[in-house]
Scaffold this active site. Structure first.
Site, short mmCIF file in Angstrom:
data_model
loop_
_atom_site.label_atom_id
_atom_site.label_comp_id
_atom_site.label_asym_id
_atom_site.label_seq_id
_atom_site.Cartn_x
_atom_site.Cartn_y
_atom_site.Cartn_z
N HIS A 198 2.19 3.67 -9.05
CA HIS A 198 1.79 2.11 -9.32
C HIS A 198 3.04 1.61 -10.21
O HIS A 198 3.46 0.20 -9.74
CB HIS A 198 0.59 1.94 -10.02
CG HIS A 198 -0.64 2.50 -9.15
ND1 HIS A 198 -0.73 1.96 -7.94
CD2 HIS A 198 -1.59 3.36 -9.44
CE1 HIS A 198 -1.86 2.30 -7.47
NE2 HIS A 198 -2.31 3.32 -8.35
N ASN B 11 1.22 3.50 -2.71
CA ASN B 11 1.81 3.82 -4.28
C ASN B 11 1.35 5.28 -4.69
O ASN B 11 2.19 5.95 -5.20
CB ASN B 11 1.26 2.74 -5.36
CG ASN B 11 1.74 1.48 -5.21
OD1 ASN B 11 2.65 1.14 -4.36
ND2 ASN B 11 1.32 0.67 -6.16
N ASN C 55 -11.23 -1.95 -4.97
CA ASN C 55 -10.42 -0.88 -5.64
C ASN C 55 -11.02 -0.49 -7.14
O ASN C 55 -10.65 0.32 -7.64
CB ASN C 55 -8.93 -1.48 -6.16
CG ASN C 55 -8.13 -1.59 -4.75
OD1 ASN C 55 -7.15 -2.37 -4.60
ND2 ASN C 55 -8.20 -0.53 -3.88
N ASP D 115 0.56 -1.10 -0.03
CA ASP D 115 0.04 -0.03 -0.07
C ASP D 115 0.90 1.25 -0.03
O ASP D 115 2.00 1.27 0.46
CB ASP D 115 -0.88 -0.06 1.18
CG ASP D 115 -1.82 1.10 1.16
OD1 ASP D 115 -2.43 1.53 0.11
OD2 ASP D 115 -2.55 1.44 2.18
N SER E 69 -8.05 -4.41 5.50
CA SER E 69 -8.72 -4.11 4.12
C SER E 69 -9.08 -5.35 3.43
O SER E 69 -8.73 -5.35 2.21
CB SER E 69 -7.75 -3.32 3.42
OG SER E 69 -7.32 -1.83 3.95
C1 IPE Z 1 -5.18 -2.60 0.17
O1 IPE Z 1 -5.08 -1.02 -0.09
C2 IPE Z 1 -5.19 -3.26 -1.10
C3 IPE Z 1 -4.12 -3.37 -1.74
C4 IPE Z 1 -2.86 -2.97 -1.38
C5 IPE Z 1 -4.11 -3.89 -3.32
P1 IPE Z 1 -6.25 -0.03 -0.08
O2 IPE Z 1 -5.51 1.05 -0.33
O3 IPE Z 1 -7.27 -0.61 -1.22
O4 IPE Z 1 -6.86 -0.18 1.43
P2 IPE Z 1 -7.79 0.92 1.81
O5 IPE Z 1 -8.70 1.29 1.16
O6 IPE Z 1 -6.74 2.06 2.55
O7 IPE Z 1 -8.31 0.32 3.16
C1 IPE Z 2 -1.69 0.30 -3.26
O1 IPE Z 2 -1.28 1.54 -3.37
C2 IPE Z 2 -1.95 -0.32 -4.43
C3 IPE Z 2 -3.45 -0.44 -4.87
C4 IPE Z 2 -4.24 -0.61 -3.95
C5 IPE Z 2 -3.89 -0.81 -6.24
P1 IPE Z 2 -2.62 2.68 -3.22
O2 IPE Z 2 -3.09 3.08 -4.52
O3 IPE Z 2 -3.81 2.73 -2.40
O4 IPE Z 2 -1.96 3.94 -2.75
P2 IPE Z 2 -2.28 5.02 -1.61
O5 IPE Z 2 -2.77 4.09 -0.48
O6 IPE Z 2 -3.51 5.68 -2.17
O7 IPE Z 2 -1.37 5.91 -1.16
MG MG Z 3 -4.19 2.60 -0.39
#
Ligand code: IPE
Ligand code: IPE
Ligand code: MG
Length: 243
Positions: free
Chosen positions: A34, A19, A65, A17, A192
């Site tokens: 990403h 990115n 997502n 998480d 999550s």
């Molecule tokens: C969890 O991260 C899913 C992945 C890393 C693929 P999220 O960014 O979706 O989680 P929340 O929304 O902060 O709980």
């Molecule tokens: C994790 O990073 C990757 C996915 C959930 C696909 P995020 O895209 O959730 O990054 P943040 O949490 O918004 O920084």
């Molecule tokens: Mg995230």
């Protein structure tokens, strides 16, 4: 690896998480986060197998997502196809068996084909397992398992009495051992909807590092921390302790 590490966990899971925040904090688009995260993923996965971890479960994309913008979702889908093709030979040559946990629903055939090609090409590999959790939901995995169990009950393939924790585990996407250590990058202290069933007695390690900046040495730090934990599984360590 540090000398204090005597116990390498068998099954490690990572919620990759942060990115998006990594990118926006640098004035970049979320998509760049990403892209960088996908490079970190390959580095960390190979490092994990190198230090002796046998099973690695990684959260790449949750069913939730899909709530994100079409642009972001499309970018991630295309990126996954690209990295799976690029990393195809790496996982093949390192003898890593790639498996997929998740639902096909809402995925384009292009994505499903890319994942299945890698899964098929590596199915006889033995040195390690990489569980790609993609379009994955922990609650849906349990629901899918319950549906399959119900079908087998109706068809009299199993009896009600045979339903145990071990049996339910066999009906999950894969019959994996419990997760020993979960690492979540990005600073959030939550699961999550990740592997709810498999996380029952897992040791949890949270770091504020955003996934693109997560390094092999920080991964080792998590393993070192794991070695300091006392796992009790509901029991007590020293049975001779006074009551
Ligand atoms: C969890 O991260 C899913 C992945 C890393 C693929 P999220 O960014 O979706 O989680 P929340 O929304 O902060 O709980
Ligand atoms: C994790 O990073 C990757 C996915 C959930 C696909 P995020 O895209 O959730 O990054 P943040 O949490 O918004 O920084
Ligand atoms: Mg995230």
């Amino acid at each position: 690896m540090n000398k204090l590490v005597t116990n390498i966990p068998h099954h490690v899971a990572i919620i990759m998480d942060g990115n998006g925040r990594w990118a926006t904090s640098r004035g970049l688009k979320r998509s760049r986060g990403h892209l960088e995260g996908s490079k970190t993923f390959q580095k960390i996965a190979l490092h994990a197998y190198q230090i002796g971890i046998k099973i690695l479960s990684v959260f790449l994309f949750s069913t939730e997502n899909f709530k994100r913008s079409v642009d972001e979702v499309n970018y991630i889908m295309n990126l996954v196809v690209k990295i799976l093709k690029e990393q195809f030979n790496v996982f093949k040559s390192k003898d890593i068996k790639v498996i997929w946990s998740g639902r096909v629903d809402n995925l384009s055939p292009k994505v499903v084909t890319a994942i299945n090609q890698l899964v098929n090409a590596t199915k006889n590999n033995k040195s390690g397992t990489l569980n790609l959790c993609f379009n994955y939901s922990g609650q849906d995995e349990i629901i899918d398992s319950v549906i399959k169990i119900n079908n087998d009950l109706i068809n009299k393939k199993i009896t009600k009495e045979s339903i145990t924790r071990e049996l339910l585990n066999k009906y999950l996407y894969h019959d994996l051992p419990p997760i020993d250590l979960l690492i979540r990058t990005g600073g959030e202290y939550r699961i999550s909807n990740f592997m709810l069933w498999q996380l029952t007695y897992t040791e949890l390690y949270f770091t504020r590092s955003y996934f693109p900046e997560f390094s092999s040495s920080e991964f080792d730090q998590a393993i070192l921390e794991y070695n300091k934990r006392e796992r009790r599984f509901g029991g007590i360590k020293d049975e001779t302790k006074s009551h």
